[in-house]
Design a protein around this motif. Sequence first.
Motif, mmCIF file in Angstrom:
data_model
loop_
_atom_site.group_PDB
_atom_site.id
_atom_site.type_symbol
_atom_site.label_atom_id
_atom_site.label_comp_id
_atom_site.label_asym_id
_atom_site.label_seq_id
_atom_site.Cartn_x
_atom_site.Cartn_y
_atom_site.Cartn_z
ATOM 1 N N TYR A 69 0.836 -1.201 0.000
ATOM 2 C CA TYR A 69 0.000 0.000 0.000
ATOM 3 C C TYR A 69 0.874 1.254 0.000
ATOM 4 O O TYR A 69 0.615 2.208 -0.731
ATOM 5 C CB TYR A 69 -0.909 -0.012 1.222
ATOM 6 N N ALA A 82 2.399 1.765 -3.370
ATOM 7 C CA ALA A 82 1.412 2.284 -4.326
ATOM 8 C C ALA A 82 1.181 3.776 -4.111
ATOM 9 O O ALA A 82 1.085 4.552 -5.071
ATOM 10 C CB ALA A 82 0.094 1.524 -4.186
ATOM 11 N N LEU A 83 1.117 4.185 -2.834
ATOM 12 C CA LEU A 83 0.888 5.600 -2.551
ATOM 13 C C LEU A 83 2.095 6.442 -2.950
ATOM 14 O O LEU A 83 1.957 7.521 -3.532
ATOM 15 C CB LEU A 83 0.585 5.797 -1.069
ATOM 16 N N ASP A 84 3.315 5.932 -2.665
ATOM 17 C CA ASP A 84 4.511 6.652 -3.087
ATOM 18 C C ASP A 84 4.566 6.785 -4.605
ATOM 19 O O ASP A 84 4.933 7.832 -5.141
ATOM 20 C CB ASP A 84 5.762 5.939 -2.588
ATOM 21 N N ASN A 85 4.212 5.721 -5.307
ATOM 22 C CA ASN A 85 4.189 5.793 -6.776
ATOM 23 C C ASN A 85 3.184 6.830 -7.261
ATOM 24 O O ASN A 85 3.433 7.548 -8.240
ATOM 25 C CB ASN A 85 3.845 4.420 -7.359
ATOM 26 N N HIS A 86 2.055 6.907 -6.554
ATOM 27 C CA HIS A 86 1.034 7.904 -6.907
ATOM 28 C C HIS A 86 1.578 9.315 -6.726
ATOM 29 O O HIS A 86 1.412 10.175 -7.598
ATOM 30 C CB HIS A 86 -0.189 7.686 -6.015
ATOM 31 N N TYR A 87 2.270 9.558 -5.598
ATOM 32 C CA TYR A 87 2.846 10.888 -5.354
ATOM 33 C C TYR A 87 3.932 11.208 -6.379
ATOM 34 O O TYR A 87 4.051 12.349 -6.831
ATOM 35 C CB TYR A 87 3.430 10.962 -3.943
ATOM 36 N N GLN A 111 -2.841 17.759 -4.567
ATOM 37 C CA GLN A 111 -2.975 16.370 -4.143
ATOM 38 C C GLN A 111 -1.720 15.835 -3.467
ATOM 39 O O GLN A 111 -1.688 14.694 -3.021
ATOM 40 C CB GLN A 111 -3.288 15.489 -5.361
ATOM 41 N N ARG A 169 -5.740 9.443 -1.456
ATOM 42 C CA ARG A 169 -5.613 7.982 -1.524
ATOM 43 C C ARG A 169 -5.392 7.517 -2.958
ATOM 44 O O ARG A 169 -5.801 8.181 -3.914
ATOM 45 C CB ARG A 169 -6.881 7.324 -0.961
ATOM 46 N N PRO A 170 -4.746 6.360 -3.138
ATOM 47 C CA PRO A 170 -4.645 5.796 -4.488
ATOM 48 C C PRO A 170 -6.029 5.465 -5.025
ATOM 49 O O PRO A 170 -6.932 5.101 -4.268
ATOM 50 C CB PRO A 170 -3.825 4.522 -4.272
#
Length: 456
Positions: free
Chosen positions: A33, A36-41, A91, A294-295
């Motif tokens: 998780y 995934a969140l780091d990749n989103h940022y 975001q 959130r992702p």
Amino acid sequence: MNRKNLIAPGILILLLVASIAWGYEQLNVKQNYEVALDNHYQMLFHDVKTHVENVQVGLSKALVATTKDKNIMLFSQIMNDANSAQDKLGQMPVSHNDIASTEKFLTQAADYSYYLIQRHLNGEDITPEQRKQLTDLQKDASAFNGELSILHENMANPDYVYGVAYINEMKKGEKANLEENAFHTSLIDFESNVSKGPELLYDGPFADQMLKGKPKGLSGENVSVDKAANIALDFFGKGKVEDIESFEQGEGTDELRIPTNTFHAYMDNGKKDLASYIAVSKKGGKVIWMTNPRPLGKKKLSNDEAQKAALKFLEEKGFKNMEPNYSLNYDGYTLFNMASKEGNVTIYPDLVKIKVALDTGEIIGMDASLYYLAHHKREIPAPKISIDDARKVLKNKFKLSSERLTIIPKGKEEILAYEFKGKYGDGEFIIYINAQDGKEEQILQIIKSENGTLTF
């Protein structure tokens, strides 16, 4: 007895193994998780960097362009990129108060470009003073790009603190350990520089002389931090929040146009490391903005379903008689601009922006700052000319598709105007005719794409 003595330890061993396996699985879920969140940022960061680079390049080109047509095209691109950069920046895991000047820079870059487009469409050239202001904006864009480039290099460091790790450390009160390489720090560096820039003076809603005005939609006494926290809990739903914490807002927050108390809200959803952000006005205790970074999962909702979710949310939060005006689709969510309506009059200054996640229909963002800056009890005058007479101002070959009465902003004023939507040639346009004197106030071109609808 011997069999029982053997079975009991066996069961304990199985339970221990199962417990270890479950714990290992939970650790993997948590790590996946966070990744995934780091990749989103990181994806958001690269988008911000690209858009800001485009703003800088566009401003540089506009300073050397020699024709109005070329400038109109360049200013349109600058406006798009500045708006997109601001949206993606909003975001990121930083508070709005910490990047208020940065957001102001992006807003003004877009709004000033729009202002110059209107001047060109009226046949006016760029004045020496306006050219100087463009140069100031270009310098700020260049400084912002410099900070983002340094940040991009730092991100290659395997020890770089980012995303969930930053939020976790902030929750532990260990901000001092992050000063050298947190995303937050680089934005603060740019923030301190851009806030020292000269004022941007022009006839637009985001000009410095306009931004210094007090919000019209906030009244009452100042609320305490504890009361603001309870307002934030009520906004999310008290059963949905596991913990809420006030966080540092930086210096000079009381000098902002809407001073707020800001919070991290940790949701009771099994993902304790992910915080939502929310700001409650100190005066009157109104929720000014909220974001949940959130992702986002696979798209399941249509735009119509997302729009219904946005309208329902606004109704529940006390924003009555709102109507959608246009929307833009991004990766996993749709952004709606909602304006209020009083009787048969659409009031554009009372604007609320809503982000709806297309995987679940959850509201993952709201910005009501423009609404509270403009909203007040209005004495709407009766039109002095009829809609039939206003329609006569349109060109003969303008194919009308809709018409309505609106209030639109114009500098420091608000104007009652008839809005006419339709086609002329191959283009779609919105034309605003002053309802008091029949003057053509504004012409917008509608640009439709796979991502939504924009007006220029």
